[in-house]
Design a protein around this motif. Structure first.
Motif, PDB file in Angstrom:
ATOM      1  N   THR A  30     137.203 -78.149   9.644  1.00  0.00           N
ATOM      2  CA  THR A  30     137.365 -77.432   9.051  1.00  0.00           C
ATOM      3  C   THR A  30     137.488 -76.059   9.658  1.00  0.00           C
ATOM      4  N   GLN A  31     137.840 -74.979   9.903  1.00  0.00           N
ATOM      5  CA  GLN A  31     138.307 -74.287  10.801  1.00  0.00           C
ATOM      6  C   GLN A  31     135.844 -74.033  10.768  1.00  0.00           C
ATOM      7  N   ALA A  32     135.159 -73.500  10.049  1.00  0.00           N
ATOM      8  CA  ALA A  32     134.394 -73.695   9.957  1.00  0.00           C
ATOM      9  C   ALA A  32     133.257 -74.310  11.027  1.00  0.00           C
ATOM     10  N   GLY A  33     134.229 -75.438  10.507  1.00  0.00           N
ATOM     11  CA  GLY A  33     132.819 -76.969  10.732  1.00  0.00           C
ATOM     12  C   GLY A  33     133.471 -77.381  12.102  1.00  0.00           C
ATOM     13  N   LYS A  34     134.391 -76.866  12.903  1.00  0.00           N
ATOM     14  CA  LYS A  34     134.931 -77.357  14.279  1.00  0.00           C
ATOM     15  C   LYS A  34     133.933 -77.487  15.042  1.00  0.00           C
ATOM     16  N   GLY A  35     133.812 -78.120  15.551  1.00  0.00           N
ATOM     17  CA  GLY A  35     131.857 -78.067  16.639  1.00  0.00           C
ATOM     18  C   GLY A  35     131.359 -79.299  16.018  1.00  0.00           C
ATOM     19  N   SER A  36     131.771 -79.393  14.418  1.00  0.00           N
ATOM     20  CA  SER A  36     130.375 -80.057  14.702  1.00  0.00           C
ATOM     21  C   SER A  36     130.067 -81.341  15.378  1.00  0.00           C
ATOM     22  N   LEU A  37     131.413 -81.888  15.846  1.00  0.00           N
ATOM     23  CA  LEU A  37     130.958 -83.081  16.595  1.00  0.00           C
ATOM     24  C   LEU A  37     132.157 -82.397  17.718  1.00  0.00           C
ATOM     25  N   HIS A  38     131.916 -82.856  19.354  1.00  0.00           N
ATOM     26  CA  HIS A  38     132.360 -82.553  20.322  1.00  0.00           C
ATOM     27  C   HIS A  38     133.557 -83.017  20.717  1.00  0.00           C
ATOM     28  N   HIS A  39     134.615 -81.969  21.313  1.00  0.00           N
ATOM     29  CA  HIS A  39     136.027 -83.123  21.044  1.00  0.00           C
ATOM     30  C   HIS A  39     136.004 -84.458  21.711  1.00  0.00           C
ATOM     31  N   ASP A  40     135.257 -85.450  22.488  1.00  0.00           N
ATOM     32  CA  ASP A  40     135.690 -86.233  23.079  1.00  0.00           C
ATOM     33  C   ASP A  40     134.918 -87.065  22.563  1.00  0.00           C
ATOM     34  N   HIS A  41     133.885 -86.700  21.503  1.00  0.00           N
ATOM     35  CA  HIS A  41     133.650 -87.975  20.712  1.00  0.00           C
ATOM     36  C   HIS A  41     134.089 -88.592  20.012  1.00  0.00           C
ATOM     37  N   PRO A  42     134.119 -90.310  19.850  1.00  0.00           N
ATOM     38  CA  PRO A  42     134.814 -90.589  19.519  1.00  0.00           C
ATOM     39  C   PRO A  42     135.646 -91.155  17.933  1.00  0.00           C
ATOM     40  N   GLN A  43     135.093 -90.328  17.069  1.00  0.00           N
ATOM     41  CA  GLN A  43     134.676 -90.203  16.042  1.00  0.00           C
ATOM     42  C   GLN A  43     135.754 -89.052  15.351  1.00  0.00           C
ATOM     43  N   ASP A  44     135.499 -88.045  16.536  1.00  0.00           N
ATOM     44  CA  ASP A  44     136.043 -86.673  15.938  1.00  0.00           C
ATOM     45  C   ASP A  44     138.022 -86.848  16.677  1.00  0.00           C
ATOM     46  N   VAL A  45     138.298 -86.606  14.906  1.00  0.00           N
ATOM     47  CA  VAL A  45     139.995 -86.159  14.819  1.00  0.00           C
ATOM     48  C   VAL A  45     140.553 -84.544  14.499  1.00  0.00           C
ATOM     49  N   GLY A  46     140.146 -84.469  15.297  1.00  0.00           N
ATOM     50  CA  GLY A  46     140.308 -82.650  14.941  1.00  0.00           C
ATOM     51  C   GLY A  46     140.662 -81.795  13.689  1.00  0.00           C
ATOM     52  N   GLY A  47     140.746 -80.711  13.476  1.00  0.00           N
ATOM     53  CA  GLY A  47     141.270 -80.481  12.971  1.00  0.00           C
ATOM     54  C   GLY A  47     141.962 -80.660  11.364  1.00  0.00           C
ATOM     55  N   ILE A  48     141.569 -80.877  10.060  1.00  0.00           N
ATOM     56  CA  ILE A  48     142.238 -80.921   9.409  1.00  0.00           C
ATOM     57  C   ILE A  48     142.811 -79.562   8.205  1.00  0.00           C
ATOM     58  N   GLY A  49     143.486 -80.384   7.527  1.00  0.00           N
ATOM     59  CA  GLY A  49     144.603 -79.128   6.308  1.00  0.00           C
ATOM     60  C   GLY A  49     145.897 -78.714   7.242  1.00  0.00           C
ATOM     61  N   HIS A  50     146.049 -77.518   6.407  1.00  0.00           N
ATOM     62  CA  HIS A  50     147.774 -77.075   7.139  1.00  0.00           C
ATOM     63  C   HIS A  50     147.462 -76.447   8.286  1.00  0.00           C
ATOM     64  N   THR A  51     146.057 -76.245   9.366  1.00  0.00           N
ATOM     65  CA  THR A  51     146.503 -75.935  10.496  1.00  0.00           C
ATOM     66  C   THR A  51     145.262 -77.066  11.227  1.00  0.00           C
ATOM     67  N   GLY A  52     145.744 -78.405  10.700  1.00  0.00           N
ATOM     68  CA  GLY A  52     144.638 -79.105  11.350  1.00  0.00           C
ATOM     69  C   GLY A  52     146.013 -79.655  12.286  1.00  0.00           C
TER      70      GLY A  52
END
Length: 627
Positions: free
Chosen positions: A264-286
Motif C-alpha cells: 500500500t502507500q503506507a507500506g511501500k518500502g517494506s521490501l526494497h524495490h530490487d527484492h525478488p518478491q517485491d512487485v510494487g504498489g497495489i490498487g488504484h495507484t499500483g
C-alpha cells in the motif's frame, strides 16, 4: 507523608511530560521529544510560562500555523516508529480549531500526537471571553469539542487534580499500538495558571512498554493451513509493517516461501524495490504486476493494512474464484476485514511465527508462479525506465522525468515526503524505494499542506539525513508557512516545487467523471465562465525566497539535474523550483491499473458526463462483497 511540590497546572504538565519514556525491544526513548506552540491569550500565561520555566527539560519549536505544527509532530512520530512524538499547544478559538485537520490526519494514520489547546475559563468569571463560542443549550461546550471525533482520547481539565488521571490516560493511548492517534487535553486558561500541591511521584520517570503481542496458536495454525493450500497467494504490506519494524521479518518470509509482496502507500518500502518478491504498489495507484496478481490471487495475506478503497480498487480488484483473505494485524477491527481469517498480533511477531511454521514444511509457491511474477515485474520496470528517460536535456521535464532525475541523485539515506495531488500516484507506481523509511507518503488523509511541516518533523527525528518535501503548486499554496520555521532553526529540508498551474490530479479525475476539469486550473477566467485563460502570474519560487529559503530555479532537464544535486548537498533549507510540461504517451506515468469509485452524475446533458456514467456503471458491476 507524601511530599508535594506547588506548581501551576501547566508547569506540572510540562514536568510530567518531560519524564515520560517508551521502551520496545530494550530500546528506550523520550515519549514527548519537544513541544510546538503558537501563543495567544488562552495559553501564554499557562503553558507559555511553563515552557520558559522548564526550557532545559522540554525543547520548544515555534510554529506559524497550528495545523502545520500537528503535521510536523506527526512526521516526527512516524519517523520515530511511533515510539516518540511531539506535543502541540495553541490558544483558544481559531488556534484550537486549526488543530482539527491535523488531528484527523494523525488518528486516521494511527500516529501519536499530543494536542494541548487552551480553553475558555472553567470558573467563568467573564462570560463570554474573546473567541468563546456561546452555546445556549450547553454551558460546558467550547470549540475544542470539535476535536472529540478526531481524537483517540479527549479530556477537559476543569480542576487541577483532574490532570493526574487524564495525563496518565493520555500517555496510555499515545503508547498503545492499537489505539494510538491524536490525544487532546483541553486546558482552560485559568486552570493552566492555577497552583496546586502535586505529589512528587507524579514527576518520577515513567516508562511505557510498547507491546508486541504474539499470535494465538489456533489462529496461527489456521493461517498456516490456508497458506499451504493456496496456489496463488499474494501478500499486501501495509503501514503496520513499518510501525512494527517488521521489514526484515517480511523479507525472510517472502524469501523462504517466494510469495510475492505488494504494498500500500503506507507500506511501500517494506521490501526494497530490487527484492525478488517485491512487485510494487497495489490498487488504484499500483503497478500492473501487483494488480494482475491481485485479480488472480486465491489467498490475499494482508499485513498491517486497513484495506482502504485505493487498495481494494473500491472492491473490484480481488476477483479470483474462491479468493480468501488472511489478515495479520495488531488491531482486531482491521484483522477481521473482508471476512478474513484473523491473526491478531504484532506484525513482526506474527510474521516470524508464520515463517517458522512454514519452514517446518519447507513450503514454497510453484516455480511457474514465481517465474510469472518475476517476468511481469521486469516488463513493468521497462515501463518505469521509459517514464524516467530524458532524451532532450534542453526541454522542460514531465513530472515522471522529475522523479527520474531525483532517482539519479538520492541514496538509501534520503527520505521523500508527500501526501496529495498527482504525485502519490506517480510515486506509488514508479518510485524505486531503497530503504525501509525512504518513502514517507501520508495517504490515509491525503492532506494538502502536510509535506513541508512533516519534512521538518522528519528532519528533527533523523538529523543528518537528506529529507525532500515533494509538492505541487496547489499543495504549496495550502501551507508554505513552516518554511519560516525551517529557516529560523536551520532545519535543512529540501523542498521540490513542481509547478503545473493547477490541481493536476483532480483535473484528471474531473475529466474522467465528466467534470471537464472545471475549477481545477490556476488560470484567469474565460468568457464562458470557466477558468481556461492564461496561467496566473504567480511566482512560487519568489514566494519561497521571500520566506528566507534559498531557491534554485530549473527551466530544463539539464538545469534540474544540476539543481537537485546541489540541493541534496546543501546544509541549509533549499528549494528547487521547476515548471513541468504536459506528459505525453511515452514519458507520462502509466494510467491507473485498477478502478476507484468516484460517483458520476446519473443524469446529464453534456456528452462527457453521459459517457463517464456509462463507464462508471460497467465498473460498478464488477464490485464484490467478500463475505
Amino acid at each position: 507523608m507524601t511530599s508535594t511540590t506547588r506548581l501551576t497546572v501547566a508547569q506540572a504538565l510540562v514536568r510530567f511530560l518531560a519524564a515520560q519514556y517508551t521502551e520496545r525491544d530494550g530500546e528506550r526513548q523520550r515519549l514527548i521529544g519537544a513541544t510546538w506552540g503558537i501563543f495567544g491569550h488562552g495559553n501564554v500565561a499557562g503553558l507559555g510560562q511553563a515552557l520558559v520555566e522548564y526550557a532545559d527539560d522540554m525543547p520548544y519549536h515555534q510554529g506559524r500555523n497550528e495545523q502545520a505544527m500537528v503535521h510536523a509532530a506527526v512526521g516526527y512520530a512516524r519517523q520515530s516508529n511511533r515510539l516518540s512524538t511531539h506535543a502541540v499547544t495553541t490558544s483558544i478559538g481559531p488556534g484550537a480549531t486549526n488543530l482539527v485537520t491535523g488531528a484527523a490526519l494523525a488518528t486516521i494514520n494511527h500516529l501519536p500526537v499530543l494536542l494541548l489547546p487552551g480553553d475558555v475559563f472553567a470558573t467563568r468569571p467573564a462570560d463570554p471571553v474573546l473567541q468563546q463560542l456561546e452555546v445556549p443549550y450547553a454551558g460546558d461546550v467550547s470549540v475544542n469539542d470539535c476535536l472529540r471525533p478526531v481524537s483517540r482520547y479527549f479530556d477537559r481539565i476543569t480542576r487541577p487534580e483532574a490532570l493526574i488521571p487524564a495525563a496518565l490516560q493520555a500517555m496510555r493511548v499515545l503508547t498503545d499500538p492499537v489505539d494510538t492517534g491524536a490525544v487532546t487535553l483541553a486546558l482552560p486558561q485559568d486552570v493552566q495558571a492555577e497552583g496546586f500541591d502535586w505529589p512528587e511521584e507524579l514527576f518520577a520517570e515513567r516508562t511505557w512498554t510498547v507491546r508486541r503481542p504474539a499470535a494465538d496458536t489456533s489462529e496461527l495454525a489456521a493461517a498456516v493451513r490456508a497458506i499451504r493450500e493456496a496456489r496463488r497467494p499474494l501478500i499486501i504490506a501495509g503501514g503496520g509493517v513499518h510501525h512494527s519494524r517488521a521489514e526484515e521479518a517480511l523479507a525472510e518470509l517472502a524469501g523462504a516461501t517466494r510469495i510475492p509482496v505488494a504494498s500500500t502507500q503506507a507500506g511501500k518500502g517494506s521490501l526494497h524495490h530490487d527484492h525478488p518478491q517485491d512487485v510494487g504498489g497495489i490498487g488504484h495507484t499500483g503497478t500492473a504486476t501487483a494488480d494482475e496478481l491481485a485479480r488472480t490471487a486465491d489467498l490475499v495475506i494482508g499485513v498491517g493494512t486497513r484495506y482502504t478503497d485505493f487498495t481494494t480498487a473500491s472492491g473490484t480488484l480481488f476477483t479470483g474464484e474462491g479468493v480468501r483473505f488472511l489478515n495479520l494485524n495488531i488491531a482486531p477491527f482491521d484483522a477481521h476485514k473482508l471476512a478474513g481469517l484473523p491473526i491478531v498480533a504484532d506484525a513482526r511477531a506474527g510474521l516470524e511465527a508464520l515463517t517458522e511454521a512454514l519452514e517446518l514444511h519447507d513450503h514454497k509457491v510453484s516455480d511457474a508462479y514465481t517465474t510469472e511474477y518475476t517476468e511481469d515485474k521486469q516488463r513493468w520496470e521497462h515501463r518505469v525506465d521509459a517514464c524516467y528517460e530524458c532524451d532532450e536535456p534542453d526541454t522542460r521535464p514531465t513530472q515522471p522525468q522529475v522523479l527520474g532525475l531525483l532517482d539519479e541523485v538520492v541514496t538509501e539515506r534520503d527520505i521523500l515526503v508527500n501526501a496529495a495531488g498527482s504525485l502519490p500516484g506517480d510515486l506509488h507506481k514508479l518510485w524505486r524505494t531503497r530503504s525501509r523509511d525512504q518513502y514517507h507518503l501520508e495517504y490515509g488523509y491525503s492532506c494538502m499542506g502536510y509535506e513541508i511541516p512533516a519534512a521538518i518533523g522528519v528532519c528533527l527525528a533523523a538529523p543528518g539525513r537528506p529529507v525532500w518535501a515533494l509538492v505541487g503548486d496547489g499543495t504549496y499554496l495550502m501551507m508554505p508557512t513552516e518554511i519560516v520555521t525551517a529557516v529560523q532553526e536551520n532545519v535543512p529540508i529540501k523542498v521540490l516545487i513542481i509547478q503545473n498551474h493547477g490541481y493536476a490530479s483532480i483535473g484528471g479525475l474531473s475529466d474522467a467523471v465528466g467534470g471537464e476539469r472545471f475549477g481545477t486550473a490556476y488560470r484567469y477566467p474565460s468568457d464562458d465562465g470557466t477558468f481556461t485563460g492564461r496561467p496566473l502570474p504567480v511566482d512560487l519560487a519568489a514566494n519561497a525566497a521571500s520566506l528566507g529559503m534559498r531557491v534554485l530555479r530549473a527551466k530544463t532537464v539539464r538545469d534540474l539535474r544540476a539543481a537537485l544535486a546541489e540541493a541534496r548537498d546543501a546544509d541549509t533549507p533549499t528549494c528547487v523550483y521547476v515548471e513541468t510540461q504536459t506528459a505525453d504517451t511515452v514519458s507520462g506515468a502509466p494510467p491507473a491499473q485498477a478502478w476507484w469509485d468516484v460517483p458520476v452524475a446519473e443524469t446529464a446533458t453534456r456528452s462527457s458526463a453521459v459517457k463517464a456514467r456509462e463507464l462508471y456503471e460497467r465498473h460498478v458491476s464488477t464490485r464484490r462483497r467478500h463475505l
